[in-house]
Design an enzyme around this catalytic site. Structure first.
Site, PDB file in Angstrom:
ATOM      1  N   HIS A 102       8.255  -2.742 -17.955  1.00  0.00           N
ATOM      2  CA  HIS A 102       7.846  -2.444 -17.122  1.00  0.00           C
ATOM      3  C   HIS A 102       6.223  -1.695 -17.348  1.00  0.00           C
ATOM      4  CE1 HIS A 102      11.141  -0.932 -14.348  1.00  0.00           C
ATOM      5  NE2 HIS A 102      11.259  -0.775 -14.933  1.00  0.00           N
ATOM      6  N   LYS A 125      -0.479  10.880 -10.343  1.00  0.00           N
ATOM      7  CA  LYS A 125       0.778  10.512 -11.392  1.00  0.00           C
ATOM      8  C   LYS A 125       0.673  10.714 -12.481  1.00  0.00           C
ATOM      9  CE  LYS A 125      -2.328   7.555 -10.436  1.00  0.00           C
ATOM     10  NZ  LYS A 125      -1.602   5.662 -10.201  1.00  0.00           N
ATOM     11  N   ARG A 126       1.860  10.458 -13.334  1.00  0.00           N
ATOM     12  CA  ARG A 126       1.614  11.147 -15.232  1.00  0.00           C
ATOM     13  C   ARG A 126       0.194  10.966 -15.249  1.00  0.00           C
ATOM     14  NH1 ARG A 126       3.794   7.064 -18.565  1.00  0.00           N
ATOM     15  NH2 ARG A 126       3.734   5.321 -17.029  1.00  0.00           N
ATOM     16  N   LYS A 148      -4.547   5.929 -17.273  1.00  0.00           N
ATOM     17  CA  LYS A 148      -4.832   5.352 -15.865  1.00  0.00           C
ATOM     18  C   LYS A 148      -5.876   6.276 -15.489  1.00  0.00           C
ATOM     19  CE  LYS A 148       0.093   6.303 -15.498  1.00  0.00           C
ATOM     20  NZ  LYS A 148       0.550   5.645 -14.755  1.00  0.00           N
ATOM     21  N   THR A 202       3.249   2.146  -8.513  1.00  0.00           N
ATOM     22  CA  THR A 202       3.791   2.419  -6.635  1.00  0.00           C
ATOM     23  C   THR A 202       3.634   3.658  -5.526  1.00  0.00           C
ATOM     24  OG1 THR A 202       5.697   3.921  -7.941  1.00  0.00           O
ATOM     25  CG2 THR A 202       6.062   1.669  -7.277  1.00  0.00           C
ATOM     26  N   LYS A 257       2.305   4.115  -1.243  1.00  0.00           N
ATOM     27  CA  LYS A 257       2.954   5.434  -0.721  1.00  0.00           C
ATOM     28  C   LYS A 257       1.438   5.762   0.153  1.00  0.00           C
ATOM     29  CE  LYS A 257       6.634   6.361  -4.083  1.00  0.00           C
ATOM     30  NZ  LYS A 257       6.651   7.081  -5.514  1.00  0.00           N
TER      31      LYS A 257
HETATM   32  C1  NBG Z   1       5.687   2.326 -15.478  1.00  0.00           C
HETATM   33  C2  NBG Z   1       4.292   1.749 -14.561  1.00  0.00           C
HETATM   34  C3  NBG Z   1       4.104   1.169 -14.297  1.00  0.00           C
HETATM   35  C4  NBG Z   1       5.036   0.875 -13.315  1.00  0.00           C
HETATM   36  C5  NBG Z   1       6.301   1.803 -12.768  1.00  0.00           C
HETATM   37  C6  NBG Z   1       7.590   1.175 -12.635  1.00  0.00           C
HETATM   38  C7  NBG Z   1       6.879   3.007 -17.095  1.00  0.00           C
HETATM   39  C8  NBG Z   1       7.026   2.569 -18.544  1.00  0.00           C
HETATM   40  N1  NBG Z   1       6.693   1.643 -16.309  1.00  0.00           N
HETATM   41  O1  NBG Z   1       2.546   0.658 -13.173  1.00  0.00           O
HETATM   42  O2  NBG Z   1       4.327   2.179 -16.175  1.00  0.00           O
HETATM   43  O3  NBG Z   1       4.479   0.607 -11.332  1.00  0.00           O
HETATM   44  O4  NBG Z   1       7.138   1.776 -14.142  1.00  0.00           O
HETATM   45  O5  NBG Z   1       7.926  -0.743 -12.238  1.00  0.00           O
HETATM   46  O6  NBG Z   1       7.008   3.846 -16.921  1.00  0.00           O
END
Ligand code: NBG
Length: 793
Positions: free
Chosen positions: A333, A521-522, A527, A630, A634
């Site tokens: 991921h 987002k986080r 980001k 993701t 949304k």
């Molecule tokens: C995250 C990515 C995102 C991705 C999501 C789901 C982790 C390690 N990765 O870009 O930063 O959409 O995974 O795949 O949390």
């Protein structure tokens, strides 16, 4: 069950749980009894589904996180009883929305990775696929965030302290997990996953640690109270918190313990159940079971399955290895180094020497195999599962698993050319892409009921809920101004709902005339919330300087984000945004034109209110760094336009909607400068109009970080390199000018409301491919090779 029966069942739950009837029940107790009645309704089909799946191939989705969000409303919709229950509740004098707010979000994940796992569970059940989720029941989920004096403060999120109605213990499946220093009981708690328009009910299994030793009564009696409970605490620590801080050695040991805990317990059950059908013939094990490893957190499952097969089930190493390789598939991921877990060999030796021995043997086998293919020792060493005194979980997975996938096209290509290059060269056939998706149930139907109704009315059916590509047929309405007006009205309504919530929870007033420009987002440097913030500062100064600069519509800049507790620069950005908010919102020269909101404690249920109300979706990661994203999907489904870089799934959104229906900026990956060689952040700082002024707000005394050194740290990170890092490694200053232009264009475009609505409409109609149903059918077809298995009435 009709209304009267439903009420009777609620009442009996009230009596048995709380010893009181409706007259004296609090809102919370009412919510609990309602939820328990829903559990009652789900249970018969849940049991049948488990029986139905038992004999066929099953997929086990192993993940340290499942960010499921609230369950009650989702379950009511899936049971097809939302409306009557709502009526009933209101007849009884309760506010339905208040009741829903009584449910605490199970905070069992950090961000995208955990939310993806939850969307996958929803899609699998809706499509009648035998997929079971396996994870951990953290007593405290991700922390609850408060903003105090502009700083993030973390508080424990005790989401299940008062009982969570949507999980049930299954004591009969209790397993013993053995560490060299400790034996622990793993007790599974199962959560039913209801699907849309199906009787199938899937299962999410979450493990909780309990002491294997009885409480030491004698110690307690002889006044040694602490000694009597220390051991119990040590055991319960294993599932006490999600991702304990792992900066210290003890934290790391605990993290590894957690990971081993759930994969060991789950595999023990899987092996036991297999034996019930096939006895000691393991030749069909991999045919029967597929295990998808969600990132590196569950990768210890590989040596654990080897151990179970070789030590406990008398398989030869060679046989066991074949089975293991055919059982596991791996999803990566991120390519950020920090997230590719490595563990000190000593931790393994301390916790489970036998597992270490197995990994060492796998490592040796790997080295021999590659040497046989002519690679030299040094090349091999760099990518072997054990090197530099550490176990490299990603390499262990890439070597063993029969499938390795990324989560968007660009990311799947990148892993082949970077982190897993040698593995790709060695076995290209393993590598594949599975672009992420999100469930249109939670993220459109449930969170945006008015838009859903519009779509259903125009389509003449609600088939889009199970097949989102159907929305394509609605594109023909793009020139129908009545429909576009309706879309704008719905957005307005959703904005007003969010405004009420923000007023209540953040104490900031907004109006729906503002453009809602949103980044949720986080918090992470890649980001680039910082880029967003600096552009806001620049606009602030431009308006101050020349009020005419504010000719466009007013803008509400909305942020929601949590920073990892130990991540200094991320926390600095939160403080920075809050200081900007203070400055802007209290300045009457500008606050009619712009306002800044930092939402505290951003979580799934907050998100459900934000996506439907957003106009602009900020997706501004440094190119190549966001694996997929993701949230971007949304926003798109709910009719917000992407302002983004050529990164992650933004690229795939772009290829659906085109440049005319999105606002892209910055370089493409192929044109991205080698920042180490050809990038001079200082030049940008000195030469891009307004940039110096915006950046220097961090250090010129206009705002303050309370003497924490935070603002200086982010200032320096953009302008001063260190021995290991170039200046501005995330290219914030590099992209600033281009970002500002695109953002201006986006805000200007908002003025032509019908044109704007048309762009949103195109985004909605073309979001079909981003349904997690599509993603899951890709996994089911290419990796798992499973077909649907539907429970009949
Ligand atoms: C995250 C990515 C995102 C991705 C999501 C789901 C982790 C390690 N990765 O870009 O930063 O959409 O995974 O795949 O949390």
């Amino acid at each position: 069950m009709d209304k009267i029966e439903f009420k009777e069942h609620m009442l009996s739950h009230l009596y048995s749980e709380y010893g009181k009837g409706f007259e004296n029940a609090s809102e919370y107790e009412f919510y609990q009894s309602l939820s328990r009645t829903v559990m009652e309704l789900l249970s018969p089909n849940w049991e049948k589904t488990r029986n139905l799946y038992r004999d066929g191939r099953q997929v086990h989705y192993f993940s340290a996180e499942f960010l499921v969000g609230r369950s009650l409303e989702n379950n009511l919709i899936n049971l097809g009883i939302l409306e009557p229950v709502k009526e009933l509740v209101e007849e009884m004098g309760y506010d339905f929305n208040n009741l829903l707010e009584e449910e605490r979000d199970p905070g069992l994940g950090n961000g995208g990775l955990g939310r993806l796992a939850a969307c996958f569970m929803d899609s699998s059940t809706t499509m009648n696929l035998p997929v079971i989720g396996h994870g951990l029941l953290y007593r405290y989920g991700l922390f609850r965030q408060e903003i105090e004096n502009g700083f993030q403060k973390e508080y424990p999120d005790s989401w299940m302290e008062w009982g969570y109605p949507f999980i049930v213990p299954r004591r009969e499946d209790t397993m013993l997990v053995h560490y060299d220093d400790l034996d622990v009981y793993a007790v599974p708690y199962d959560m039913p996953i209801s699907g849309y328009d199906t009787n199938n009910v899937g299962t999410l299994r979450l493990w909780r640690a309990e002491p294997a030793e009885e409480f030491d009564f004698n110690l307690f009696n002889s006044q040694r109270f602490d000694d009597a409970v220390i051991e119990r605490n040590r055991v319960q620590d294993i599932t006490r918190v999600l991702y304990p801080n792992d900066t210290s050695y003890d934290g790391k040991v605990l993290r590894v313990r957690q990971q081993y805990f759930f994969v060991s317990a789950s595999l023990q059950v899987i092996v036991r159940d297999y034996r019930k059908i096939h006895g000691s013939d393991f030749s069909k094990f991999a045919e029967h079971n597929r295990v998808q490893l969600n990132d590196t957190h569950p990768v210890l499952a590989i040596p654990e399955l080897m151990r179970l097969l070789v030590d406990e089930n008398k398989q030869s190493w060679e046989e066991a290895w074949k089975i293991t390789c055919n059982t596991f598939a791996f999803t990566n991921h991120t390519i950020m180094q920090e997230a590719l877990e490595t563990w000190n060999v000593e931790i393994f030796r301390y916790l489970f020497p036998r597992i270490l021995q197995i990994v060492e043997r796998i490592d040796k086998q790997f080295e021999e195999e590659l040497a046989g293919k002519g690679l030299n020792q040094q090349e091999i060493e760099q990518i072997s599962p054990i090197h530099d005194g550490k176990v490299h979980m990603a390499y262990l997975a890439a070597y063993t698993c029969f499938s390795v996938n990324g989560v968007a096209q660009i990311h799947s290509n990148l892993i082949k050319s970077t982190v897993f290059k040698p593995f790709y060269e060695n076995s290209p056939e393993k590598f594949n892409n599975k672009t992420n998706g999100v469930t249109p149930r939670r993220w459109l139907k449930v969170c945006n009921p008015e838009l859903s109704n519009l779509l259903t009315d125009l389509l003449g059916s609600d088939k889009w809920i199970r097949d989102l590509t159907k929305l394509r047929d609605l594109e023909r309405f793009v020139d129908d101004t009545d429909v576009m007006r309706r879309l704008l009205e719905i957005k307005d309504l959703n904005k007003n709902r969010l405004i009420g919530h923000i007023q209540k929870h953040e104490g900031i007033s907004l109006s729906s005339d503002f453009i809602f420009d949103v980044q949720i987002k986080r918090l992470h440097e890649y980001k680039r919330q910082l880029l967003n913030a600096l552009e806001i500062v620049d606009r602030y100064y431009r308006i101050k300087e020349k009020p005419k600069a504010a000719s466009g519509p007013p803008v509400a800049y909305i942020f929601g984000a949590k920073a990892a507790p130990g991540y200094f620069n991320a926390k600095a950005v939160i403080k920075f945004i809050n200081e900007i908010a203070k400055l802007v919102n209290s300045d009457s020269d500008v606050n009619e034109h712009m306002r800044v909101v930092f939402l505290h404690n951003y979580n799934v249920s907050y998100a459900e209110k934000i996506f439907p109300a957003a106009d602009i979706s900020e997706q501004i990661s440094t190119v190549g760094m966001e694996a997929s994203g993701t949230g971007n999907m949304k926003f798109m489904m709910n009719g917000a336009l992407t302002l983004g870089t050529y990164d992650g799934a933004n690229l795939e959104i772009l290829s659906e909607v085109g440049e005319d229906n999105s606002f892209m900026f910055g370089p493409k990956l192929k044109d991205f400068p080698d920042t180490k060689a050809y990038y001079n952040a200082h030049w940008q700082y000195e030469n891009i109009a307004g940039l110096k002024r915006a950046v220097d707000i961090l250090i010129d005394g206009t705002i303050t970080d309370g003497n924490t050194g935070m603002f200086k740290a982010i200032h320096d990170s953009m302008l001063l390199g260190t021995s290991s890092e170039v200046a501005d490694p995330y290219y914030v200053l590099g992209d600033f000018d281009d970002y500002r232009k695109s953002r201006q264009l986006a805000h200007d475009s908002y003025r032509d409301s019908i044109k704007w609505a048309q762009m949103c409409w195109i985004n909605i109609c073309r979001s079909g491919t981003f349904s997690s149903d599509r993603t899951i059918s890709d996994y089911a077809r290419d990796i798992w090779q499973i077909t649907d298995n539907k429970l009949e009435n």
